[in-house]
Design an enzyme around this catalytic site. Sequence first.
Site, mmCIF file in Angstrom:
data_model
loop_
_atom_site.group_PDB
_atom_site.id
_atom_site.type_symbol
_atom_site.label_atom_id
_atom_site.label_comp_id
_atom_site.label_asym_id
_atom_site.label_seq_id
_atom_site.Cartn_x
_atom_site.Cartn_y
_atom_site.Cartn_z
ATOM 1 N N SER A 255 -76.675 -28.887 -4.932
ATOM 2 C CA SER A 255 -76.481 -29.103 -6.385
ATOM 3 C C SER A 255 -76.489 -30.740 -6.679
ATOM 4 O O SER A 255 -77.486 -31.103 -6.592
ATOM 5 C CB SER A 255 -74.995 -28.311 -6.752
ATOM 6 O OG SER A 255 -75.103 -28.039 -7.877
ATOM 7 N N ASP B 236 -78.603 -17.513 -8.762
ATOM 8 C CA ASP B 236 -77.973 -18.537 -9.064
ATOM 9 C C ASP B 236 -77.371 -18.616 -10.277
ATOM 10 O O ASP B 236 -78.256 -18.694 -11.338
ATOM 11 C CB ASP B 236 -78.696 -19.783 -8.541
ATOM 12 C CG ASP B 236 -78.042 -21.225 -8.837
ATOM 13 O OD1 ASP B 236 -76.713 -21.355 -9.459
ATOM 14 O OD2 ASP B 236 -78.019 -21.891 -7.771
ATOM 15 N N HIS C 30 -75.048 -19.528 -6.026
ATOM 16 C CA HIS C 30 -74.732 -20.935 -5.799
ATOM 17 C C HIS C 30 -73.910 -21.365 -4.671
ATOM 18 O O HIS C 30 -73.456 -22.576 -4.717
ATOM 19 C CB HIS C 30 -74.470 -21.543 -7.178
ATOM 20 C CG HIS C 30 -74.828 -22.867 -7.566
ATOM 21 N ND1 HIS C 30 -75.922 -23.634 -7.635
ATOM 22 C CD2 HIS C 30 -73.766 -24.052 -7.524
ATOM 23 C CE1 HIS C 30 -75.823 -24.989 -7.554
ATOM 24 N NE2 HIS C 30 -74.647 -25.184 -7.638
#
Lengths: 276, 276
Positions: free
Chosen positions: A146, A222, A255
């Site tokens: 990320s 995600d 995620h």
Amino acid sequence: MKLISKYKLFGGSQETYKHDSKINNAPMVFSVFLPKQVNDKKLPVLYWLSGLTCTEENFVIKAGAQRMAAKLGIVIVTMDTSPRNLGIKGENDSYDFGNGAGFYVNATEEKWTKHYNMYDYVYQELPVIIESNFNVTDKKSISGHSMGGHGALILALRNPSQYQSVSAFSPIVAPTRTPWGQKALKGYLGNNFESWQQYDSCELIKTATQRIPLFIDQGTNDEFLEEYLQPQRLESVCKEFNHPLILRMQSGYDHSYFFIATFIEDHLKYHSNHLK
Amino acid sequence: MKLISKYKLFGGSQETYKHDSKINNAPMVFSVFLPKQVNDKKLPVLYWLSGLTCTEENFVIKAGAQRMAAKLGIVIVTMDTSPRNLGIKGENDSYDFGNGAGFYVNATEEKWTKHYNMYDYVYQELPVIIESNFNVTDKKSISGHSMGGHGALILALRNPSQYQSVSAFSPIVAPTRTPWGQKALKGYLGNNFESWQQYDSCELIKTATQRIPLFIDQGTNDEFLEEYLQPQRLESVCKEFNHPLILRMQSGYDHSYFFIATFIEDHLKYHSNHLK
């Protein structure tokens, strides 16, 4: 450098240290996984950069990376995502700016510039500390998740001879064009849009002279995919500029660290091949 | 039964549920890892019992068990270590009694007997729920850590035909003789020492008619080894009563989940061989 904790795992050692960072003018915490082979020979290092809110601990506890790192003989270094609790006004006001959200940039705004220099911390200061305190080679690779995927990509794209290889999970590839990045870049760098571009992977691809290949895993479920991540921007610019990219869209994954745990061993093997 | 969260990992699914437990007269939370093979055929189940203070989540996040469970085709069920926040006076006063410390007994003391029946919850109620809601066989094995290692051992020793195999990490093997156990047994069962013995592995070995083998890993640097765990008591009684025991003293390991992560795959393979 003060040892905070030490655990034995997979025959090796997970050690967490606190030290005074000169670049950040603040105490910083990092953790290092040392496979047992480190007692006999110098090993290469993978730097792992975590995402928003994380400390040096999340990856250590949740990714399950040490099993394969122990097999392959790779040292893994993780670090906190910013200095913490320095009394800067607003440093704890949001999850995506300030504490836990250093964004791997060198801040230029007056309020942040003294302490928020995570780019130089990861690129310069930490490797010197690791290489002078542990039995490692100067060969290194970099990866992250990320915000940390963003960090890994920009560090490798700007310094391709520094890293043997780079990979990322769910990275923020175009921070100048997506909300998390825009908030952070504006906060740390001010309104000078030109200065933002040195921290944007999609922009860096356009001017890269040495084409370090990018290896990326992205979950299709995600929750941040469409608004915050937009990997198609990277895909498109890599195609245009003939930059090598492996982008694996992993069906049904989100995620979370469960996604990372599932594919981290592929990444470790990839880096191991380049670190040999 | 209400789904709280669902994550994809290693091709399978980690699902956490809340339900009203009849045995505990309270809401309880459990989590289940379902390898993808469960879509095609019924799979056997490993029940994992956690230690003091843990919820259903610790093992799920920290043990790294799903990778091998996905390969072997084993469903893993974890559960909270007690009901929580029921307004019982003193339920949150200490880490080793009440909330997070059900000790896998059926309480008989008036204050606890309505809600603290973790023995029957794990032995009776949860398997029925798992077997009626997921695509599993009735073959099951059991394992756990510390207080949960104690739980796994007593459940298997008292019900050897219920479980194909049992293993434990750092278990409390003699709770009638060591501090954590004495506090919990006195609190949940009162001063009747006779009634404590049905929850003491070392005592149960003496009267066992069917000798289910015990497989145990114990770290030599475990901070609780000498006062709270005392595995030599189990070793001695197993020798005396000719009860099969594999006790591996793992040099340098402590009481943490890093220790569990290191050896969990050995345990999964052990159970898989018995569950076939």
